[in-house]
Design a protein around this motif. Structure first.
Motif, PDB file in Angstrom:
ATOM      1  N   MET A 108       0.835  -1.196   0.000  1.00  0.00           N
ATOM      2  CA  MET A 108       0.000   0.000   0.000  1.00  0.00           C
ATOM      3  C   MET A 108       0.869   1.245   0.000  1.00  0.00           C
ATOM      4  O   MET A 108       1.588   1.527   0.967  1.00  0.00           O
ATOM      5  N   SER A 109       0.808   2.024  -1.055  1.00  0.00           N
ATOM      6  CA  SER A 109       1.655   3.211  -1.156  1.00  0.00           C
ATOM      7  C   SER A 109       1.331   4.218  -0.053  1.00  0.00           C
ATOM      8  O   SER A 109       2.228   4.907   0.444  1.00  0.00           O
ATOM      9  N   SER A 110       0.085   4.270   0.358  1.00  0.00           N
ATOM     10  CA  SER A 110      -0.319   5.244   1.377  1.00  0.00           C
ATOM     11  C   SER A 110       0.282   4.952   2.739  1.00  0.00           C
ATOM     12  O   SER A 110       0.258   5.805   3.627  1.00  0.00           O
ATOM     13  N   ALA A 111       0.824   3.759   2.928  1.00  0.00           N
ATOM     14  CA  ALA A 111       1.385   3.373   4.229  1.00  0.00           C
ATOM     15  C   ALA A 111       2.794   3.917   4.439  1.00  0.00           C
ATOM     16  O   ALA A 111       3.274   3.965   5.569  1.00  0.00           O
ATOM     17  N   TYR A 112       3.452   4.360   3.373  1.00  0.00           N
ATOM     18  CA  TYR A 112       4.849   4.752   3.455  1.00  0.00           C
ATOM     19  C   TYR A 112       5.000   6.262   3.622  1.00  0.00           C
ATOM     20  O   TYR A 112       4.361   7.041   2.906  1.00  0.00           O
ATOM     21  N   ARG A 113       5.895   6.654   4.511  1.00  0.00           N
ATOM     22  CA  ARG A 113       6.181   8.075   4.692  1.00  0.00           C
ATOM     23  C   ARG A 113       7.407   8.545   3.924  1.00  0.00           C
ATOM     24  O   ARG A 113       7.520   9.720   3.610  1.00  0.00           O
ATOM     25  N   TYR A 114       8.327   7.644   3.626  1.00  0.00           N
ATOM     26  CA  TYR A 114       9.583   8.055   3.021  1.00  0.00           C
ATOM     27  C   TYR A 114       9.670   7.546   1.580  1.00  0.00           C
ATOM     28  O   TYR A 114       9.509   6.349   1.324  1.00  0.00           O
ATOM     29  N   TRP A 115       9.954   8.474   0.666  1.00  0.00           N
ATOM     30  CA  TRP A 115       9.955   8.165  -0.757  1.00  0.00           C
ATOM     31  C   TRP A 115      11.199   8.717  -1.432  1.00  0.00           C
ATOM     32  O   TRP A 115      11.667   9.809  -1.091  1.00  0.00           O
ATOM     33  N   GLY A 116      11.687   7.955  -2.417  1.00  0.00           N
ATOM     34  CA  GLY A 116      12.719   8.471  -3.290  1.00  0.00           C
ATOM     35  C   GLY A 116      12.086   9.349  -4.350  1.00  0.00           C
ATOM     36  O   GLY A 116      10.856   9.427  -4.471  1.00  0.00           O
ATOM     37  N   GLN A 117      12.927   9.990  -5.142  1.00  0.00           N
ATOM     38  CA  GLN A 117      12.444  10.976  -6.092  1.00  0.00           C
ATOM     39  C   GLN A 117      11.911  10.367  -7.388  1.00  0.00           C
ATOM     40  O   GLN A 117      11.289  11.074  -8.162  1.00  0.00           O
ATOM     41  N   GLY A 118      12.129   9.096  -7.606  1.00  0.00           N
ATOM     42  CA  GLY A 118      11.646   8.450  -8.811  1.00  0.00           C
ATOM     43  C   GLY A 118      12.694   8.407  -9.907  1.00  0.00           C
ATOM     44  O   GLY A 118      13.505   9.324 -10.049  1.00  0.00           O
ATOM     45  N   THR A 119      12.680   7.347 -10.669  1.00  0.00           N
ATOM     46  CA  THR A 119      13.582   7.204 -11.804  1.00  0.00           C
ATOM     47  C   THR A 119      12.777   6.643 -12.971  1.00  0.00           C
ATOM     48  O   THR A 119      11.989   5.714 -12.815  1.00  0.00           O
ATOM     49  N   GLN A 120      12.969   7.235 -14.142  1.00  0.00           N
ATOM     50  CA  GLN A 120      12.171   6.877 -15.316  1.00  0.00           C
ATOM     51  C   GLN A 120      12.700   5.608 -15.966  1.00  0.00           C
ATOM     52  O   GLN A 120      13.898   5.495 -16.248  1.00  0.00           O
ATOM     53  N   VAL A 121      11.790   4.691 -16.227  1.00  0.00           N
ATOM     54  CA  VAL A 121      12.099   3.485 -16.997  1.00  0.00           C
ATOM     55  C   VAL A 121      11.204   3.495 -18.235  1.00  0.00           C
ATOM     56  O   VAL A 121       9.983   3.567 -18.121  1.00  0.00           O
ATOM     57  N   THR A 122      11.825   3.451 -19.389  1.00  0.00           N
ATOM     58  CA  THR A 122      11.092   3.441 -20.643  1.00  0.00           C
ATOM     59  C   THR A 122      11.495   2.215 -21.446  1.00  0.00           C
ATOM     60  O   THR A 122      12.690   2.009 -21.699  1.00  0.00           O
ATOM     61  N   VAL A 123      10.507   1.419 -21.820  1.00  0.00           N
ATOM     62  CA  VAL A 123      10.758   0.201 -22.564  1.00  0.00           C
ATOM     63  C   VAL A 123      10.118   0.343 -23.939  1.00  0.00           C
ATOM     64  O   VAL A 123       8.903   0.499 -24.063  1.00  0.00           O
ATOM     65  N   SER A 124      10.940   0.312 -24.962  1.00  0.00           N
ATOM     66  CA  SER A 124      10.443   0.457 -26.325  1.00  0.00           C
ATOM     67  C   SER A 124      10.148  -0.907 -26.924  1.00  0.00           C
ATOM     68  O   SER A 124      10.803  -1.901 -26.616  1.00  0.00           O
ATOM     69  N   SER A 125       9.178  -0.940 -27.817  1.00  0.00           N
ATOM     70  CA  SER A 125       8.780  -2.211 -28.438  1.00  0.00           C
ATOM     71  C   SER A 125       9.568  -2.475 -29.701  1.00  0.00           C
ATOM     72  O   SER A 125      10.302  -1.639 -30.192  1.00  0.00           O
TER      73      SER A 125
END
Length: 125
Positions: A108-125
């Motif tokens: 559950m994402s709502s349960a977490y208080r501490y988060w990283g900033q995010g990293t983009q993953v792009t998968v091309s077909s």
């Protein structure tokens, strides 16, 4: 606690990619931790996680058998190995941690208080 995610990129379908999440400011070893992702126009969804004890791993059905979560408590780092990537895996990937998250709430994402900033993953077909 500060979390720093890294390792995203642009890859072709079928490729592999490894994400890392380095924690600082507090020891990570007794945290429930997880990886979540959010694609454009969609809600953030659970990908994989560890319970606080570290003895239990959990995966979303969509990534079972392709992704592997691991943690190195000595390095205070969380990892996500992603294999056989598909275009539908394209998203911003976030790491999260919290010492108060109970096992039943690992996904559950709502349960977490501490988060990283995010990293983009792009998968091309």
């Amino acid at each position: 606690v500060q979390l720093q995610a890294s390792g995203g990129g642009l890859v072709q379908a079928g490729s592999s990619l490894a994400l890392s999440c380095a924690a600082s400011g507090r020891t990570f070893s007794r945290f429930a931790v997880g990886w979540f992702r959010q694609a454009p126009g969609k809600e953030r969804e659970f990908v994989a996680g560890f319970s606080r004890s570290g003895n239990s791993q959990y995966y979303a059905d969509s990534v079972k058998g392709r992704f592997a979560i691991s943690r190195d408590n000595a390095k205070n780092t969380l990892y996500l190995q992603m294999n056989s990537l598909k275009p539908e895996d394209t998203a911003v990937y976030y790491c999260a941690g919290d010492p108060t998250v109970i096992t039943s709430s690992v996904g559950m994402s709502s349960a977490y208080r501490y988060w990283g900033q995010g990293t983009q993953v792009t998968v091309s077909s």
